[in-house]
Design a protein around this motif. Structure first.
Motif, mmCIF file in Angstrom:
data_model
loop_
_atom_site.group_PDB
_atom_site.id
_atom_site.type_symbol
_atom_site.label_atom_id
_atom_site.label_comp_id
_atom_site.label_asym_id
_atom_site.label_seq_id
_atom_site.Cartn_x
_atom_site.Cartn_y
_atom_site.Cartn_z
ATOM 1 N N SER A 6 31.442 8.414 59.020
ATOM 2 C CA SER A 6 31.057 8.518 60.470
ATOM 3 C C SER A 6 30.345 7.218 60.858
ATOM 4 O O SER A 6 29.658 7.320 60.324
ATOM 5 N N LYS A 53 45.249 4.960 66.247
ATOM 6 C CA LYS A 53 44.804 3.996 67.253
ATOM 7 C C LYS A 53 43.453 4.431 67.807
ATOM 8 O O LYS A 53 43.236 5.596 68.103
ATOM 9 N N GLY A 54 42.551 3.439 67.916
ATOM 10 C CA GLY A 54 41.221 3.738 68.426
ATOM 11 C C GLY A 54 40.190 3.962 67.347
ATOM 12 O O GLY A 54 38.989 3.939 67.640
ATOM 13 N N ASP A 55 40.639 4.206 66.096
ATOM 14 C CA ASP A 55 39.688 4.342 64.992
ATOM 15 C C ASP A 55 39.005 3.005 64.727
ATOM 16 O O ASP A 55 39.637 1.948 64.832
ATOM 17 N N CYS A 56 37.741 3.046 64.349
ATOM 18 C CA CYS A 56 37.010 1.829 64.028
ATOM 19 C C CYS A 56 36.899 1.647 62.527
ATOM 20 O O CYS A 56 36.855 2.626 61.768
ATOM 21 N N LEU A 57 36.886 0.392 62.094
ATOM 22 C CA LEU A 57 37.019 0.050 60.689
ATOM 23 C C LEU A 57 35.888 -0.860 60.240
ATOM 24 O O LEU A 57 35.518 -1.796 60.942
ATOM 25 N N ASP A 58 35.394 -0.572 59.058
ATOM 26 C CA ASP A 58 34.378 -1.402 58.413
ATOM 27 C C ASP A 58 35.010 -2.057 57.197
ATOM 28 O O ASP A 58 35.544 -1.364 56.325
ATOM 29 N N ASP A 59 34.990 -3.393 57.119
ATOM 30 C CA ASP A 59 35.518 -4.076 55.944
ATOM 31 C C ASP A 59 34.626 -3.817 54.737
ATOM 32 O O ASP A 59 33.410 -3.967 54.823
ATOM 33 N N ILE A 60 35.246 -3.436 53.649
ATOM 34 C CA ILE A 60 34.526 -3.239 52.394
ATOM 35 C C ILE A 60 35.294 -3.981 51.314
ATOM 36 O O ILE A 60 36.456 -4.351 51.519
ATOM 37 N N CYS A 69 32.738 4.342 65.883
ATOM 38 C CA CYS A 69 32.703 3.071 66.611
ATOM 39 C C CYS A 69 31.281 2.670 66.994
ATOM 40 O O CYS A 69 31.020 1.489 67.263
ATOM 41 N N SER A 70 30.366 3.610 66.992
ATOM 42 C CA SER A 70 28.965 3.315 67.267
ATOM 43 C C SER A 70 28.233 2.812 66.027
ATOM 44 O O SER A 70 27.100 2.341 66.117
ATOM 45 N N ASP A 71 28.875 2.897 64.861
ATOM 46 C CA ASP A 71 28.268 2.456 63.607
ATOM 47 C C ASP A 71 28.125 0.936 63.630
ATOM 48 O O ASP A 71 29.076 0.222 63.946
ATOM 49 N N PRO A 72 26.955 0.380 63.299
ATOM 50 C CA PRO A 72 26.785 -1.077 63.306
ATOM 51 C C PRO A 72 27.663 -1.801 62.300
ATOM 52 O O PRO A 72 27.836 -3.020 62.394
ATOM 53 N N THR A 73 28.248 -1.082 61.345
ATOM 54 C CA THR A 73 29.141 -1.718 60.373
ATOM 55 C C THR A 73 30.577 -1.825 60.880
ATOM 56 O O THR A 73 31.418 -2.437 60.210
ATOM 57 N N ALA A 74 30.868 -1.250 62.033
ATOM 58 C CA ALA A 74 32.237 -1.287 62.561
ATOM 59 C C ALA A 74 32.618 -2.713 62.941
ATOM 60 O O ALA A 74 31.970 -3.331 63.781
ATOM 61 N N ALA A 114 44.605 -4.708 63.890
ATOM 62 C CA ALA A 114 43.225 -4.433 64.279
ATOM 63 C C ALA A 114 42.640 -5.568 65.102
ATOM 64 O O ALA A 114 42.943 -6.742 64.880
ATOM 65 N N GLY A 115 41.788 -5.212 66.047
ATOM 66 C CA GLY A 115 41.095 -6.182 66.885
ATOM 67 C C GLY A 115 39.597 -5.941 66.844
ATOM 68 O O GLY A 115 39.126 -4.971 66.249
ATOM 69 N N ASP A 116 38.847 -6.816 67.497
ATOM 70 C CA ASP A 116 37.396 -6.689 67.496
ATOM 71 C C ASP A 116 36.945 -5.452 68.258
ATOM 72 O O ASP A 116 37.470 -5.140 69.336
ATOM 73 N N VAL A 117 35.942 -4.799 67.721
ATOM 74 C CA VAL A 117 35.351 -3.649 68.397
ATOM 75 C C VAL A 117 34.732 -4.106 69.717
ATOM 76 O O VAL A 117 33.985 -5.084 69.773
#
Length: 206
Positions: A6, A53-60, A69-74, A114-117
């Motif tokens: 989340s 589409k619309g999901d936010c992603l954090d690089d790990i 998408c509200s997560d600062p790691t997105a 993917a594009g920038d949040v």
């Protein structure tokens, strides 16, 4: 495994830009196209993982995780999921990163684009055309911009799949800057000819 959570006499300035990276001002330095791994749970996303589409992603380190998408790691938002092993994200407005989509057996069955949040896909530099204006430069993520914006450049010519050299815009006398743009792709192969997805010949907008 990933997780679910989340650019004497006329010599234009040469700059190269990864769509997903920073501007590099030394023409002898090629921007890195080293892979961020792939999607969601492995070096590429298995088909059974739900990512849309619309999901936010954090690089790990092992791929990317789906986060709120509200997560600062997105870091990115999924713009498109294109089917087909040879599909390419370059024409998707606002794209910055391409990941392979693999099935459970490890075969590539498509690509995630993917594009920038929070960024407007309509301002993606990859869709800038002749007559448009762009904001580029050291420390900037290339993007389309209003021609009235301070420091903006007007696109005088655009070339596809060519090297970004001082000769590229030699036939465009008014050009003062050469800007190469390349999509960052997972597991990108070596690029000894320094070919870019697009090369722009630019001049100050005002």
């Amino acid at each position: 495994m990933g997780t679910l959570r989340s650019g004497r006499g006329w010599i234009p300035a040469l700059m190269v830009l990864l769509v997903a990276g920073c501007t590099v001002t030394d023409p002898n330095v090629q921007p890195s196209t080293s892979a961020l791994s792939s999607a969601v749970t492995t070096p590429s996303a298995p088909a059974e993982v739900a990512v849309k589409k619309g999901d936010c992603l954090d690089d790990i380190p092992t791929g990317f995780a789906v986060v709120q998408c509200s997560d600062p790691t997105a870091d990115y938002v999924l713009l498109e999921n294109l089917p087909g092993a040879t599909s390419d994200c370059w024409q998707v407005p606002g794209v910055h990163m391409q990941y392979r989509h693999k099935d459970a057996a490890g075969a590539t069955i498509g690509v995630f684009c993917a594009g920038d949040v929070g960024a407007d896909p309509a301002a993606g530099i990859n869709i800038a055309q002749v007559g448009d204006c762009v904001a580029v430069g050291t420390g900037k993520r290339g993007r389309k911009a209003p021609c009235t914006e301070p420091g903006a450049f007007r696109v005088l010519a655009r070339f596809e799949k060519v090297a970004a050299t001082r000769d590229t815009c030699q036939g465009i006398p008014a050009a003062t800057k050469v800007q190469g743009v390349r999509l960052k792709r997972e597991a990108a192969q070596s690029n000894p000819d320094n070919v870019f997805d697009a090369v722009f010949c630019l001049a100050p907008a005002r």
